[in-house]
Design a protein around this motif. Structure first.
Motif, PDB file in Angstrom:
ATOM      1  N   LYS A  55       0.799  -1.063  -0.167  1.00  0.00           N
ATOM      2  CA  LYS A  55      -0.160   0.226   0.033  1.00  0.00           C
ATOM      3  C   LYS A  55       0.859   1.153   0.024  1.00  0.00           C
ATOM      4  CE  LYS A  55      -2.222  -1.767   3.664  1.00  0.00           C
ATOM      5  NZ  LYS A  55      -2.052  -2.926   3.478  1.00  0.00           N
ATOM      6  N   ARG A  56       1.948   1.283   0.406  1.00  0.00           N
ATOM      7  CA  ARG A  56       3.037   2.431   0.483  1.00  0.00           C
ATOM      8  C   ARG A  56       2.335   3.599   1.397  1.00  0.00           C
ATOM      9  NH1 ARG A  56       7.206  -0.336  -1.720  1.00  0.00           N
ATOM     10  NH2 ARG A  56       6.674  -0.904  -3.982  1.00  0.00           N
ATOM     11  N   LEU A  57       1.789   2.861   2.504  1.00  0.00           N
ATOM     12  CA  LEU A  57       1.132   3.979   3.739  1.00  0.00           C
ATOM     13  C   LEU A  57       1.944   4.815   4.131  1.00  0.00           C
ATOM     14  CD1 LEU A  57      -1.659   4.524   4.941  1.00  0.00           C
ATOM     15  CD2 LEU A  57      -1.039   2.613   6.641  1.00  0.00           C
ATOM     16  N   ARG A  58       3.171   4.382   4.449  1.00  0.00           N
ATOM     17  CA  ARG A  58       4.092   5.237   5.297  1.00  0.00           C
ATOM     18  C   ARG A  58       4.686   6.243   4.334  1.00  0.00           C
ATOM     19  NH1 ARG A  58       4.000   0.599   6.712  1.00  0.00           N
ATOM     20  NH2 ARG A  58       3.775  -0.243   8.795  1.00  0.00           N
ATOM     21  N   PRO A  59       4.905   5.864   3.091  1.00  0.00           N
ATOM     22  CA  PRO A  59       5.309   7.274   2.228  1.00  0.00           C
ATOM     23  C   PRO A  59       4.191   8.091   1.854  1.00  0.00           C
ATOM     24  CG  PRO A  59       6.135   5.063   1.476  1.00  0.00           C
ATOM     25  CD  PRO A  59       5.326   4.754   2.465  1.00  0.00           C
TER      26      PRO A  59
END
Length: 304
Positions: A55-59
């Motif tokens: 998901k690339r939630l942190r970025p």
């Protein structure tokens, strides 16, 4: 999810694509200035561990908090990519036989399975190292004081007082059951620290007051707790085909979780409370923080 969800899903996917473009360039086979060569086998393992979906939630949180604070978008993209390198390094190492011993990550073989243990260790080591290179490199358009603050904050979030220390506590929890306070500390370190950094990074890059920065940090802490609580729920309610990774691991290993201590209805009430807390912390930003409000709800209600 509400009617906002489709727009949020699209925004999340667009941000992920932006970050993956940056990561593709960083994980290029051509040596950078000062490098001698980039071994193909090691680079392939790194790319397998990073460019495998997610998901690339942190970025996403870096980019959205940076936009909220008026930060340079290119600087935010590179910091977001750096954070994803740290996150992916942690996944590669966590999956190793000496740690969680997982064979599946994001629906694909884990790095040590696709390559070998030694290469997986080196891939993780290199991703951790390259993260700090990305932040400090001339290509990142931020002044030295901001870069220094980012390096310090990320190092602390990833190190003994953050993610790595949390993993140590997690391993210890397999033989010595922590109490509720111990579980909360473990999870705040192992999972929450990088999510907290993601929200703080946008404040460091932008123009914010100390009060605004503190609110974004506390927002990151709230959604970090929500993320882990939702993860623990999914570990007992979902399956590996849906999740793309093994489930039921905590119960199998006798590992204490807040869901195990208090049950699923309690956990869902807690998640609702954490979303309310996160939203209250964003009140000072008004409508500009709408996407972060939706993100908090997404984290609490996600199904994978």
């Amino acid at each position: 999810m509400t009617g906002d969800a489709p727009d949020f899903s699209q925004r999340l996917a667009e941000r992920a694509a932006q970050v993956e473009t940056v990561l593709e360039g960083i994980l290029d086979p051509h040596p950078q200035k000062g490098e001698i060569a980039r071994p193909a086998h090691l680079l392939a393992a790194m790319r397998h561990g990073v460019l495998n979906g997610g998901k690339r939630l942190r970025p996403f949180l870096v980019l959205e908090t940076a936009e909220l604070t008026g930060a340079d978008s290119e600087a935010a993209l590179r910091v977001a990519a750096a954070l994803e390198c740290v996150h992916c390094y942690s996944l590669i190492h966590d999956d190793l036989p000496a740690m969680d011993n997982d064979d599946l990550r994001r629906g694909l073989p884990t790095v040590h399975v696709a390559f070998d243990d030694a290469t997986a260790i080196l891939a993780g080591d290199t991703l951790l190292t390259i993260a700090f290179e990305i932040i400090t490199a001339p290509q990142t358009p931020a002044d030295d004081s901001r870069k220094t603050a980012l390096v310090l904050s990320l190092a602390r979030a990833a190190g003994i007082g953050g993610m790595a220390g949390g993993q140590a506590l997690d391993l210890a929890a397999e033989t010595t059951t922590p109490d509720e306070a111990g579980i909360i500390t473990l999870q705040a370190m192992k999972t929450g620290a990088l999510l907290r950094f993601a929200c703080e990074a946008g404040a460091i890059l932008g123009e914010t007051s100390e009060e605004d920065r503190e609110c974004l940090i506390r927002f990151g802490e709230a959604i970090g707790l929500a993320f882990q609580l939702a993860d623990d729920l999914l570990d007992v309610t979902s399956d590996s085909d849906h999740m793309g990774k093994a489930t039921g691991k905590d119960a199998e290993r006798g590992k204490a979780t807040l869901v195990g201590l208090h049950g699923q209805p309690w956990a869902r009430r807690q998640l609702s409370g954490l979303v309310e807390e996160a939203n209250a912390l964003l009140d000072r930003f008004g409508d500009r923080a709408l996407i972060l409000r939706i993100a908090a709800r997404f984290i609490a209600e996600r199904d994978r």
